[in-house]
Design a protein around this motif. Structure first.
Motif, PDB file in Angstrom:
ATOM      1  N   MET A 263      17.638   7.244   7.022  1.00  0.00           N
ATOM      2  CA  MET A 263      18.649   7.308   5.968  1.00  0.00           C
ATOM      3  C   MET A 263      18.341   8.388   4.938  1.00  0.00           C
ATOM      4  N   GLY A 264      17.097   8.885   4.938  1.00  0.00           N
ATOM      5  CA  GLY A 264      16.781   9.976   4.031  1.00  0.00           C
ATOM      6  C   GLY A 264      15.801   9.671   2.927  1.00  0.00           C
ATOM      7  N   PHE A 265      15.185   8.490   2.931  1.00  0.00           N
ATOM      8  CA  PHE A 265      14.127   8.230   1.952  1.00  0.00           C
ATOM      9  C   PHE A 265      12.945   9.143   2.270  1.00  0.00           C
ATOM     10  N   THR A 266      12.333   9.693   1.226  1.00  0.00           N
ATOM     11  CA  THR A 266      11.308  10.712   1.447  1.00  0.00           C
ATOM     12  C   THR A 266       9.977  10.128   1.900  1.00  0.00           C
ATOM     13  N   THR A 267       9.619   8.980   1.369  1.00  0.00           N
ATOM     14  CA  THR A 267       8.366   8.336   1.745  1.00  0.00           C
ATOM     15  C   THR A 267       8.662   6.894   2.119  1.00  0.00           C
ATOM     16  N   VAL A 268       8.229   6.467   3.288  1.00  0.00           N
ATOM     17  CA  VAL A 268       8.455   5.094   3.739  1.00  0.00           C
ATOM     18  C   VAL A 268       7.143   4.547   4.282  1.00  0.00           C
ATOM     19  N   ASP A 269       6.754   3.376   3.785  1.00  0.00           N
ATOM     20  CA  ASP A 269       5.545   2.711   4.267  1.00  0.00           C
ATOM     21  C   ASP A 269       5.886   1.287   4.671  1.00  0.00           C
ATOM     22  N   VAL A 270       5.401   0.874   5.827  1.00  0.00           N
ATOM     23  CA  VAL A 270       5.482  -0.518   6.258  1.00  0.00           C
ATOM     24  C   VAL A 270       4.087  -1.103   6.101  1.00  0.00           C
ATOM     25  N   ILE A 271       3.972  -2.152   5.309  1.00  0.00           N
ATOM     26  CA  ILE A 271       2.675  -2.660   4.866  1.00  0.00           C
ATOM     27  C   ILE A 271       2.465  -4.072   5.395  1.00  0.00           C
ATOM     28  N   ALA A 272       1.268  -4.331   5.903  1.00  0.00           N
ATOM     29  CA  ALA A 272       0.940  -5.663   6.411  1.00  0.00           C
ATOM     30  C   ALA A 272       0.652  -6.617   5.267  1.00  0.00           C
ATOM     31  N   ASP A 273       0.979  -7.892   5.484  1.00  0.00           N
ATOM     32  CA  ASP A 273       0.633  -8.916   4.504  1.00  0.00           C
ATOM     33  C   ASP A 273      -0.824  -9.334   4.702  1.00  0.00           C
ATOM     34  N   LEU A 274      -1.265 -10.315   3.936  1.00  0.00           N
ATOM     35  CA  LEU A 274      -2.663 -10.722   4.004  1.00  0.00           C
ATOM     36  C   LEU A 274      -3.032 -11.351   5.344  1.00  0.00           C
ATOM     37  N   SER A 275      -2.014 -11.767   6.104  1.00  0.00           N
ATOM     38  CA  SER A 275      -2.259 -12.314   7.444  1.00  0.00           C
ATOM     39  C   SER A 275      -2.312 -11.218   8.504  1.00  0.00           C
ATOM     40  N   GLY A 276      -2.070  -9.975   8.087  1.00  0.00           N
ATOM     41  CA  GLY A 276      -2.108  -8.865   9.022  1.00  0.00           C
ATOM     42  C   GLY A 276      -0.791  -8.571   9.706  1.00  0.00           C
ATOM     43  N   HIS A 277       0.301  -9.227   9.290  1.00  0.00           N
ATOM     44  CA  HIS A 277       1.610  -9.001   9.901  1.00  0.00           C
ATOM     45  C   HIS A 277       2.404  -7.968   9.102  1.00  0.00           C
TER      46      HIS A 277
END
Length: 285
Positions: A263-277
């Motif tokens: 969609m055009g966002f410049t920085t995208v991070d997918v981050i794991a929760d404390l359970s590692g998901h």
């Protein structure tokens, strides 16, 4: 269901007996301790010391009445009527989701980041937990909590008053094509419906039977529906450097990240929760 006598030990034993079909012995004891603490102000140590103490009739009713509701599968948080979230006590009822630890972790990540927002919008605010926690963390910021449910907004308003936090509450539907974010928004945050409908039967009875489906489920045919609409609204409203934070399903969170990149966002991070998901999606305009 009757109690043999008014001793604390007898009532504690009744909790273990009546809740045995639904909870382990350790869980039933923890629930009983939570009820005694909430209804009588007695912690675990005080309960142990006063096990043989007889309760008055009014005290007995306060700790005896919850058993029937708990045995019917109603979540403890709804029975007690409150939860603690990010240093606040919040009202919860069947019209709103019970805040999860993952949502508290989402707030923690936003608060610990170097970004300091001035205009925050929480989409799908429910009990108001995220909006209120962020207002508490960023007092100068203007904060708006949005929800499609009037019942949820009524609870959120009461939670704002309970905690002395000034948040604007607004009814709106993010799926409405006319939905737009307030001018000046520089942080959008959301814990939207993201549980695929096909997983409904696999959820705990307490969740499936008592928590609002409106806030839980998304159709399997389009599991990214809410994230897509939220992202589109954020992209249209956020200034350069503005931020979007979302919670998502551990299976679909990576796909949300890919969607936002496209969609055009410049920085995208997918981050794991404390359970590692994979759980949290962070994007910068």
């Amino acid at each position: 269901m009757r109690v043999a006598d008014n001793r604390i030990a007898t009532v504690l034993g009744l909790y273990r007996t009546e809740l045995a079909p639904f909870y382990s012995d350790a869980e039933a004891r923890a629930i009983a301790r939570a009820v005694f603490h909430a209804r009588m102000g007695l912690d675990a140590a005080a309960l142990e010391l006063r096990r043989e103490q007889a309760l008055s009739e009014s005290e007995l009713l306060r700790v005896y009445d919850p058993i029937k509701r708990l045995a019917a599968g109603e979540p403890l948080q709804y029975v007690l009527g409150t939860v603690h979230f990010h240093g606040m006590e919040l009202e919860v009822a069947p019209g709103v989701l019970i805040p999860r630890p993952e949502t508290e972790e989402l707030v923690d990540r936003i608060v610990r980041s170097p970004f300091r927002p001035s205009r925050i919008v929480d989409i799908g605010t429910g009990s108001g937990c995220i909006a209120l926690a962020l207002k508490r963390a960023f007092p100068p910021a203007q904060v708006t909590g949005i929800d499609v449910s009037e019942e949820a907004l009524a609870i959120a308003r009461r939670n704002g008053m309970r905690n002395g936090l000034e948040v604007e509450w607004s009814r709106a539907d993010v799926l409405d094509p006319a939905f737009i974010l307030p001018v000046g928004t520089d942080l959008v945050v959301s814990n939207p419906p993201y549980v695929p409908r096909s997983e409904e039967n696999g959820l705990a009875d307490q969740v499936r039977r008592h928590e609002p489906h409106l806030a839980l489920f998304v159709d399997d045919a389009d599991p990214l529906l809410f994230h897509r609409r939220i992202a589109a609204s954020a992209l249209a409203a956020l200034p350069t450097g503005g931020q979007l934070w979302c919670e998502g399903h551990y299976i679909h969170a990576p796909a949300v990240g890919t969607l936002l990149e496209g969609m055009g966002f410049t920085t995208v991070d997918v981050i794991a929760d404390l359970s590692g998901h994979p759980r949290f999606i962070h994007a910068v305009r």
